[in-house]
Design a protein around this motif. Structure first.
Motif, short mmCIF file in Angstrom:
data_model
loop_
_atom_site.label_atom_id
_atom_site.label_comp_id
_atom_site.label_asym_id
_atom_site.label_seq_id
_atom_site.Cartn_x
_atom_site.Cartn_y
_atom_site.Cartn_z
N THR A 311 0.84 -1.19 0.00
CA THR A 311 0.00 0.00 0.00
C THR A 311 0.88 1.25 0.00
O THR A 311 2.08 1.20 0.29
N GLU A 312 0.26 2.36 -0.30
CA GLU A 312 0.99 3.64 -0.29
C GLU A 312 1.57 3.91 1.08
O GLU A 312 2.70 4.40 1.21
N GLN A 313 0.81 3.57 2.13
CA GLN A 313 1.30 3.79 3.49
C GLN A 313 2.48 2.88 3.81
O GLN A 313 3.42 3.28 4.51
N GLU A 314 2.46 1.64 3.30
CA GLU A 314 3.56 0.71 3.54
C GLU A 314 4.83 1.17 2.83
O GLU A 314 5.93 1.06 3.38
N TRP A 315 4.72 1.68 1.62
CA TRP A 315 5.90 2.23 0.92
C TRP A 315 6.44 3.44 1.68
O TRP A 315 7.66 3.61 1.82
N GLN A 316 5.54 4.28 2.17
CA GLN A 316 5.98 5.46 2.90
C GLN A 316 6.68 5.07 4.20
O GLN A 316 7.70 5.65 4.58
N ARG A 317 6.14 4.05 4.90
CA ARG A 317 6.76 3.60 6.13
C ARG A 317 8.15 3.00 5.84
O ARG A 317 9.10 3.23 6.60
N LEU A 318 8.28 2.27 4.73
CA LEU A 318 9.59 1.73 4.34
C LEU A 318 10.57 2.85 4.06
O LEU A 318 11.74 2.79 4.47
N SER A 319 10.12 3.91 3.40
CA SER A 319 10.99 5.05 3.12
C SER A 319 11.51 5.67 4.41
O SER A 319 12.70 6.01 4.53
N GLU A 320 10.63 5.82 5.40
CA GLU A 320 11.04 6.42 6.67
C GLU A 320 12.03 5.51 7.41
O GLU A 320 13.00 5.98 8.01
N GLN A 321 11.81 4.20 7.37
CA GLN A 321 12.73 3.26 8.00
C GLN A 321 14.10 3.29 7.34
O GLN A 321 15.14 3.24 8.01
N LEU A 322 14.12 3.36 6.01
CA LEU A 322 15.38 3.41 5.28
C LEU A 322 16.17 4.67 5.64
O LEU A 322 17.40 4.66 5.66
N ALA A 323 15.46 5.75 5.93
CA ALA A 323 16.13 7.00 6.32
C ALA A 323 16.67 6.91 7.73
O ALA A 323 17.84 7.24 7.98
N HIS A 324 15.88 6.45 8.68
CA HIS A 324 16.26 6.51 10.09
C HIS A 324 17.08 5.30 10.54
O HIS A 324 17.97 5.44 11.38
N VAL A 325 16.80 4.14 9.98
CA VAL A 325 17.48 2.92 10.42
C VAL A 325 18.69 2.59 9.55
O VAL A 325 19.73 2.17 10.05
N ALA A 326 18.56 2.79 8.23
CA ALA A 326 19.66 2.46 7.30
C ALA A 326 20.48 3.66 6.90
O ALA A 326 21.55 3.51 6.30
N GLY A 327 20.00 4.87 7.18
CA GLY A 327 20.79 6.08 6.93
C GLY A 327 20.64 6.70 5.56
O GLY A 327 21.34 7.67 5.24
N TYR A 328 19.71 6.20 4.73
CA TYR A 328 19.55 6.75 3.38
C TYR A 328 18.55 7.90 3.42
O TYR A 328 17.33 7.70 3.33
N GLN A 329 19.08 9.12 3.58
CA GLN A 329 18.25 10.31 3.70
C GLN A 329 17.78 10.77 2.32
O GLN A 329 18.37 10.45 1.29
N ASN A 330 16.70 11.55 2.32
CA ASN A 330 16.16 12.13 1.08
C ASN A 330 16.03 11.06 0.00
O ASN A 330 16.51 11.21 -1.13
N ASN A 331 15.37 9.97 0.36
CA ASN A 331 15.33 8.82 -0.55
C ASN A 331 14.07 8.79 -1.40
O ASN A 331 13.06 9.44 -1.11
N GLN A 332 14.16 8.02 -2.47
CA GLN A 332 13.04 7.67 -3.34
C GLN A 332 13.01 6.15 -3.49
O GLN A 332 14.06 5.50 -3.48
N LEU A 333 11.81 5.59 -3.66
CA LEU A 333 11.66 4.16 -3.89
C LEU A 333 10.92 3.93 -5.19
O LEU A 333 9.93 4.61 -5.50
N PHE A 334 11.43 2.97 -5.97
CA PHE A 334 10.83 2.60 -7.26
C PHE A 334 10.64 1.09 -7.29
O PHE A 334 11.38 0.33 -6.64
N TYR A 335 9.64 0.63 -8.10
CA TYR A 335 9.37 -0.80 -8.21
C TYR A 335 8.84 -1.10 -9.60
O TYR A 335 7.92 -0.42 -10.08
#
Length: 729
Positions: A311-335
């Protein structure tokens, strides 16, 4: 001049890098305390007035001072390599003034700036001693300069040293030298040109003398004792205005060192039979400094049920986790149905494998059906590297419980090219188009003619706006809170120089309480596989405005890179937010004479970057730049930096142009040093940001570069990490 710019919210004093460790107090006959070599009066490992062949471990750093009735020494000493010790020192003479001109330096004490070096020639073995050759006050004024060859040999708790000194360390002349010629046996102590140059011709000349001594580790672990035979008779020292010789009643010096812990010691000595000298030193080791983080927990690999859609919310939550947990700031996700692509800036982990592992786990845990994960590391929205991760291989490796985390890298395939084509449908966009913040700025100067120490404290406000993915608008505003730079004189020493004053007008630019330090547009782009470029225009730095561009060729995982930058600039007018100088000749102001400024010139350089040059200097970066400087002189700059295991960088640079020593003025040519410290050593949070401490002995106008806001070599660091290289303990 030494400056420190701190642009990060969390800071601690540098002394937090050292660790206090308890000392074994008393020794028995079977377990004698280890002898830890200490600094001598001038900085560097030695006895009291004389050096030894000993040195600190590689990365060892000492900051100290010694004081007696004649001199006060302030020094830093660093063991760059196991075979090379370097020392920088300021010495103040209590009873001498900086100059005879009160309008220039007032009552500031005479200050001598020195650089020392010691090279190990032979490492101690069972039969042979440690042997070193050293040079004190290289390129100095002749007050303390000298050379020596010394050997040291350990025998139980005793460390014996014997050497031969020339110049300041050999003025006793108990080996060779005619004291009837002069107190220094006819050695040429006049400095060449306007100082700052190495005069090879006078090395190992003049008086020569034996020196030596014993260092004894007592059974009481914190205490060691020193006895020294001095090679100097102190008759060439000029410590008073009338140049009366120093009182000497003994050839021997005695002293004691008391260790406060692994982090410091205090010293007390009785020297020349007349003088008490006291000192204190702080220690750390740049190779051994480690961070202490309160970091987010590493995610556990636990995929959800496989799904073809989030879902859109799940992609958004993944983006936030990638920023805070993995360190990838200002990120975009594609599929695209088979590949999940993460594009972002790694702003948290110097260890990129850590960031990639965390990112792969977070993506896998969503259960999204994918054959591979693609991670595109960006900097300022420009693609720098691309890594492909096989989802199946990664899952297999994670299932091996005993597998070392680093072995997960088997699933990572770095790409030699960066695919600029579409990554599929965009699922989330966590980029911030406007970024702003404020940070304290502290600037300090040491060793000036007006005052030995000056400082300023202020706040810098910074804002960046991404107009497009390639076009960036940036600005910086500085607000001064307090400073002592009102002591700084407009004038330069009356040495006959007539260069355009591109840097020596510092004081005039510091007068405004609020000043705009940067306002520019920058266009950044990437071409083909290894080419990067930028074009920029506006108010590029505090003192200059103009337009320019830079191109960099940097192959993936290559030790070298080549860049070219060209700029047309004009000098900004102090006291005016946006004004530029219109007239080259400016009228006299106050006590200052008429002077010239830069009303328009082309400046730029071709630069070669080379990590671990020749494969002989591991952990070094050499940068050679050839081109035209701000005052229209032409020449080259050589910059060498050494990176220690912790990521701390120590560098030095020197610039020689077609200006003669007389045209350049005092110092003869531009030179300086700096230390760059990763902020994650000072903070409880991991980050790739850095702070820098810089020291330039003398600010002149020759050999000066434009201070560009962005450097393509730093922007593309991920292609062969240097500034963000991971800790290698």
């Amino acid at each position: 001049m030494m400056t420190f710019n701190a642009n990060y919210r969390r800071r601690r004093l540098f002394c937090t890098l050292v660790l206090i460790a308890p000392l074994t107090v008393w020794a028995d006959e079977f377990d004698y305390p280890e002898l830890n070599h200490s600094q001598y009066d001038f900085g560097g490992v030695g006895l009291l007035q004389m050096p030894t062949a000993r040195s600190l471990p590689e990365g060892g750093f000492a900051l100290g001072t010694t004081y007696n009735d004649d001199y006060v020494h302030f020094y830093t000493s660093l063991q760059l390599f196991p075979w090379l010790e370097t020392t920088i020192r300021y010495t103040q003479v209590h009873d001498l003034l900086y100059s005879d001109d009160p309008s220039f330096s007032g009552d500031t004490k005479y200050t001598d700036k020195s650089i020392d070096g010691k090279l190990r020639l032979l490492q101690e073995s069972y039969w042979l001693p440690e042997v070193a050759i050293g040079f004190r006050d290289i390129g100095g004024t002749g007050l303390f300069d000298g050379e020596y060859l010394v050997g040291s040999k350990r025998a139980g708790p005793f460390d014996f040293s014997l050497g031969v000194g020339w110049g300041y360390m050999g003025n006793r002349a108990n080996l060779t030298g005619n004291k009837h010629l002069s107190a220094d046996c006819g050695r040429d102590t006049a400095y060449a040109g306007n100082g700052g140059t190495v005069d090879i011709g006078r090395m190992f000349t003049g008086c020569a003398s034996l020196f030596g001594g014993i260092e004894y580790q007592t059974p009481y672990a914190p205490l060691s004792l020193k006895l020294e035979y001095d090679g100097n008779d102190y008759q060439s020292d000029f410590v008073t205005t009338n140049a009366s010789p120093m009182a000497v009643s003994s050839d021997w010096n005695i002293g004691a060192t008391y260790r406060l812990g692994t982090w410091g010691d205090v010293q007390l000595a009785y020297e020349r039979g007349t003088t008490v000298t006291a000192g204190v030193n702080l220690y750390t080791n740049f190779n051994q400094v480690t961070p202490f983080w309160l970091d987010s927990a590493t995610p556990t690999y636990a995929p959800e049920a496989t799904t073809e859609k989030l879902t859109e919310q799940e992609w958004q939550r993944l983006s936030e986790q990638l920023a805070h947990v993995a360190g990838y700031q200002n990120n975009q996700l594609f599929y695209d149905g088979q590949t999940v692509t993460l594009s972002g800036e790694q702003a948290k982990y110097r260890d990129r494998a850590e960031g990639k592992n965390r990112a792969a786990t977070l993506i896998a845990n969503t259960g999204i059906e994918a054959k591979q994960y693609r991670i595109v590391e960006q900097r300022l929205r420009q693609p720098i590297t691309e890594t492909l991760i096989s989802a199946d291989t990664y899952a297999t490796l994670v299932d091996i419980a005993s597998l070392d985390k680093k072995q997960y890298n088997q699933a990572f395939t770095p790409s030699e090219t960066i695919k600029l084509a579409s990554y599929g449908e965009q699922k989330s966009d966590g980029r911030k188009h406007i970024r702003a913040g404020i940070a304290p700025v502290f600037i300090q100067s040491i060793g000036g003619s007006e005052s030995f120490y000056m400082y300023s404290l202020g706040i810098s406000g910074n804002a960046d706006v991404h107009v497009t993915d390639h076009l960036l608008a940036s600005s910086s505003l500085y607000i001064n809170i307090t400073d002592t730079y009102d002591k700084f004189k407009y004038t330069v020493p009356p040495d006959g120089t007539d260069l355009k004053r591109v840097r020596t007008l510092n004081r005039q630019y510091l007068e405004d309480t609020v000043r705009m330090t940067n306002l520019q547009l920058t266009y950044l782009d990437h071409w083909q596989d290894n080419w990067f470029g930028q074009a920029y225009g506006g108010y590029l730095e505090t003192m200059f405005a103009g337009v320019g561009g830079e191109v960099l060729y940097r192959p993936m995982n290559s030790a070298w890179a080549i860049g070219i930058d060209t700029n047309y600039v004009k000098q900004r007018e102090p006291g005016s937010a946006l004004g530029l100088y219109a007239d080259e000749v400016q009228p006299a102001r106050g006590n200052d004479r008429a002077f010239r400024v830069q009303t328009g010139t082309i400046t730029g350089h071709a630069s070669l970057y080379w990590q671990n040059p020749l494969g002989l200097f591991d952990g070094m970066l050499a940068k050679l730049s050839v081109g035209r400087y701000l005052t229209e002189d032409k020449g080259m700059t050589l910059e060498l930096s050494k990176q220690f295991n912790s990521g701390i960088l120590v560098g030095a640079y020197a610039t020689k142009t077609d200006l003669s020593a007389e045209e350049f003025g005092e110092g003869s040519f531009t030179k300086g040093f700096y230390v760059s410290i990763p902020f994650d050593l000072l903070s409880v949070k991991p980050t790739t940001a850095r702070g820098r401490i810089a020291w330039q002995p003398l600010q002149r106008d020759g050999g000066q570069k434009l201070n560009k806001k962005y450097s393509l070599y730093e922007i593309t660091d991920g292609r062969s990490p240097w500034y963000t290289r991971s800790i290698s303990h």
